[in-house]
Design an enzyme around this catalytic site. Structure first.
Site, short mmCIF file in Angstrom:
data_model
loop_
_atom_site.label_atom_id
_atom_site.label_comp_id
_atom_site.label_asym_id
_atom_site.label_seq_id
_atom_site.Cartn_x
_atom_site.Cartn_y
_atom_site.Cartn_z
N ASP A 125 -29.91 -3.93 44.54
CA ASP A 125 -30.81 -4.73 43.53
C ASP A 125 -32.04 -5.27 44.25
OD1 ASP A 125 -27.90 -4.73 42.88
OD2 ASP A 125 -28.65 -5.50 40.97
N ASP A 154 -30.51 -0.36 41.17
CA ASP A 154 -31.57 -1.26 40.76
C ASP A 154 -32.65 -1.22 41.93
OD1 ASP A 154 -30.39 -1.78 38.47
OD2 ASP A 154 -29.84 -3.80 38.85
N ASN A 191 -28.48 -0.11 36.24
CA ASN A 191 -29.21 -0.14 34.88
C ASN A 191 -30.67 -0.15 34.90
OD1 ASN A 191 -28.30 -2.61 36.09
ND2 ASN A 191 -29.05 -3.63 34.10
N HIS A 276 -22.83 1.04 40.78
CA HIS A 276 -23.91 0.04 40.65
C HIS A 276 -23.03 -1.15 40.14
CE1 HIS A 276 -27.34 -2.37 40.06
NE2 HIS A 276 -26.94 -2.41 38.77
N HIS A 286 -22.33 -10.24 34.38
CA HIS A 286 -21.65 -9.07 34.47
C HIS A 286 -20.13 -9.02 34.67
CE1 HIS A 286 -25.91 -8.00 34.35
NE2 HIS A 286 -26.21 -8.24 35.70
N HIS A 313 -25.40 -4.83 41.22
CA HIS A 313 -25.47 -5.36 39.66
C HIS A 313 -25.40 -6.88 39.76
CE1 HIS A 313 -25.78 -4.78 35.65
NE2 HIS A 313 -24.55 -4.87 35.32
#
Ligand SMILES: [Fe+2]
Length: 426
Positions: A125, A154, A191, A276, A286, A313
């Site tokens: 991320d 990410d 995502n 992820h 999440h 994530h």
């Protein structure tokens, strides 16, 4: 970071190659995919490369493509695979041949084998915020010297800018070039790579990712670039896709089912999985998003004694105990994680910098499966010493480069499968 930040600077020279990045190009570690972008014209798709101390220049030819996303048109994105490299060797390579030439170098990994030390960096991320830049600098200055980055998804967060402003994919590529051009980054999709935007007519998921980042998926028999495996030194690395179908009979499921029996722990003792969306997460953010994939695949992870699972994530850090939760069968009510020495340790390392800030709210009290958690930015190092031992450390951005905020000596689940929990008080 604003668009005029120095880390986003376009390299000087006419049509100079930019956003240079490399990744492993085959199953064994003897090939490298070199990728770059030329903005004004196509230019040469050739890579010149040579071994250190050798005057013999070799060449490989790649291909280039452009793509459109809403009102954006990309530059020419080149990918070129160079093959039959020697193990454990320094190579120089050059792109932009015949125009503005830029030269870089990389080290090939040792031949896969049980006792070849190798050090992986872990980043997730990342994004392109000021914190992202601190994370990357901190990783580069880490004295443990990661040789390959395992990136858990990410990338650019371009999708958080108006109309998924794909110029932010370009700025991200330029920002990370100082690392990605010199050591391979092993890509996992998150995502923020979906870029699914029907409101502006963009209905093909992963379009920018697929054009910009290639993976060696075919060499492990995968049909999509989002899930695949590689061997690298002493490690067998399985990359999974949280945002592609994973239910029974799906391509990913069928591939993974056939993949586990191929892992030879005598050749590659360390079995690492990247994904992820984490399966074990005790942040509010999440929470339980990884649950459906966990239900599908966790029995295989325990049966095959995966050593460690890295996910991103969640914009924080967390390390689990060795636990599993595979006894449930709808009617028996056995649905809590239990200590299991055949199970992996689950690590969430989604604290690269992102764009949305840190995840600070956690499930309270801390569940038993969670060994350590903290909402700080950082990266991690997984340093394999031999077939039995690997040193792991999490490095927070606010600490000195040699300081680790959480550490664990991993004992290999095949060669030294005793309890390795650092917090074990039994
Ligand atoms: Fe994410």
């Amino acid at each position: 970071m604003p668009l005029d930040s120095d880390v986003f600077r376009v390299p000087p020279g006419c049509n100079a190659p930019q956003q240079v990045h490399i990744t492993q190009g085959d199953l064994e570690g003897k090939a490298v995919i070199v990728s770059w972008v030329t903005q004004k014209a196509k230019g040469s798709n050739m890579v010149l490369y040579w071994k250190e101390h050798s005057s013999k220049m070799l060449k490989a030819h790649g291909k280039s493509k452009t793509y459109k996303f809403y009102h954006y048109t990309s530059g020419h994105i080149h990918h070129c695979t160079i093959r039959n490299l020697e193990y454990d060797t320094k190579y120089y390579y050059m792109v932009g041949v015949g125009q503005t030439e830029r030269k870089f170098w990389f080290l090939t990994p040792p031949k896969p084998g049980p006792d070849v030390p190798y050090t992986f960096g872990l980043i997730g991320d990342l994004g392109q915020s000021f914190d992202s830049n601190i994370t990357l600098t901190h990783y580069e200055n880490n004295p443990l010297k990661g040789q390959t980055i395992l990136f858990v998804g990410d990338f650019s967060y371009a999708d958080t800018y108006p109309n998924h402003d794909n110029n932010r994919w370009d700025t991200w590529g330029r920002f990370v070039e100082r690392s990605t051009a010199y050591q391979p980054w092993i890509w996992t999709v998150g995502n923020h790579e979906l870029d699914f935007a029907p409101q502006i007519g963009e209905t093909k998921p992963f379009k920018p990712f697929k054009h910009r980042y290639h993976t060696p998926h075919r060499s492990s028999g995968s049909t999509e670039p989002f899930w695949y495996s590689i061997k690298r030194g002493p490690a067998y690395i399985i990359v999974l896709a949280s945002y592609s179908a994973y239910g029974k009979y799906t391509p990913q499921y069928m591939w993974l089912e056939q993949e586990f029996p191929k892992v030879n722990r005598t050749e590659t003792p360390w079995l690492i999985v990247l994904m992820h969306s984490p399966w074990y997460n005790s942040y509010d953010y999440h929470y339980m998003e990884g649950e459906t994939m966990r239900v599908m695949y966790e029995p295989w992870f325990v049966k095959n004694k995966v050593d460690v699972v890295f996910a991103g994530h969640v914009h924080g850090y967390e390390r689990s105990e060795r636990i599993s939760n595979i006894a449930y069968n709808v009617v028996n009510g056995i649905c809590s994680p239990v200590k299991d020495l055949s199970a992996p340790v689950y690590i969430t390392i989604g604290d690269g910098g992102n764009l949305e800030g840190l995840a600070t709210i956690m499930t309270e009290p801390q569940p038993k499966y969670s060994a350590f958690r903290e909402a700080s930015f950082g990266h991690a190092i997984f340093s394999i010493k031999n077939r039995t031992h690997a040193y792991y450390g999490w490095h927070r951005n606010q600490d000195g480069c040699a300081v680790d905020g959480d550490t664990m000596w991993f004992f290999n689940r095949i060669w030294h499968p005793i309890d390795d929990s650092p917090d074990d008080d039994s």
